[in-house]
Enzyme design. Sequence first.
Site, PDB file in Angstrom:
ATOM      1  N   SER A   1      54.951  35.499  84.810  1.00 25.85           N
ATOM      2  CA  SER A   1      56.104  36.011  84.081  1.00 25.85           C
ATOM      3  C   SER A   1      56.020  35.747  82.581  1.00 25.85           C
ATOM      4  O   SER A   1      56.436  36.588  81.774  1.00 25.85           O
ATOM      5  CB  SER A   1      57.406  35.436  84.656  1.00 25.85           C
TER       6      SER A   1
ATOM      7  N   HIS B   1      58.997  32.111  79.367  1.00 22.72           N
ATOM      8  CA  HIS B   1      59.375  33.503  79.101  1.00 22.72           C
ATOM      9  C   HIS B   1      59.550  33.742  77.604  1.00 22.72           C
ATOM     10  O   HIS B   1      59.024  34.715  77.052  1.00 22.72           O
ATOM     11  CB  HIS B   1      60.677  33.840  79.826  1.00 22.72           C
TER      12      HIS B   1
END
Length: 289
Positions: A208, A265
Amino acid sequence: MSSVAVLRLPLSVDLAGFVKLLQRMQVPHRVSEDAGEQVLWVPDAISEDVRVLYQRFPAGDPDHQLDIPAQQATKRPGFVQQLRHSPMTALVLLLSMIVGAVTMLGENLQAMSWLTFLQFQVVGEYIHFTSLADSLAAGQWWRLVTPMLIHFGILHLAMNGMWYWELGRRIEMRQGSINLLGLTLLFSLVSNYAQYYFGGPGLFGGLSGVLYGLLGHCWIYQWLSPNPVYHLPRGVLVMMLVWLLLCLSGLVSMIGFGEIANAAHVGGLVAGCLTGLLGGLYNRRKQAL
C-alpha cells in the site's frame, strides 16, 4: 505480426480521444514514450490506414460520427498479452503471491522474520525486535524494501495486487520496466522507513505504501506532462485520497480493519508526488527544447 510506430507526437498532444476511437474499432495498439515523445504502435499491415484515420479524426470520434457496428465494441488485450507488455509488474505480483504462500499470509512468523523491516524472535507470547542498526550491520539490507511483499490476509493481498497491476502497468508502459522497478524499490524504502520512524518497531507490510507512491507519481507527472497512459479517472484519485484521510482519522481501524500503516501511506504519497514532479518537469523541458 510486427508493430510499427505510426505516430510520434509531443507529450502535450492529447491522444486519449483517438485511442478511444481505436478501441471502439478493435484496432490493436499501444502507446509508449520515447525521447520525449509519445509513440503510437500498431500492426504494420494497417499502419497507413491508422495514419489516414488520425488525419481525419485527431481528437477521436466523440460525437460518434462514424458508423461502427455494435459488435466491434472495445476488446481488451488478452491476459497473456498484458503480461508480455508488463513483465516487471507481473514479477512483483508473483513475488508477493509466493511470499504470501510461504508466510501463510502472516501466520508463519518464522518465515516472516526473514522479510520484516526489523528481524525479530518470538519468546513466549512476546516478540523481541533486533535494532535496525544491528540488522544492517549484519548485511541484511534487503529488509529495507522486502516488507512490501508481506501481506496479512487474502483481502489485503488481493486489493493491493489489483491496484499495483493497474498503476504499475501504466508506469511500465510509459517509462519502462527498469524505471518501474526503481520507483517501486524507492517507494518501498521511503514508506517502510516512515512507518518505522513514526510508528516504532512493529510488524507491518504490504504494497500500500508503494501504491500511494505510484498514485502520486502518475498524478503529478500527468498534471505537468499530459499523456493518456497516465490519465487517471478523477474518481480513482478521489477515492484513494479519501481512503487515506479515513485511515488517518482512525475510523477505518475502529470499524475492524485492523491497524493501518498510515505513515507508510503518507510517506509513499509524498515520495511519489516528488518523483512525479521531477519527471514531469524534466519531460516538459525536453518538449520545450
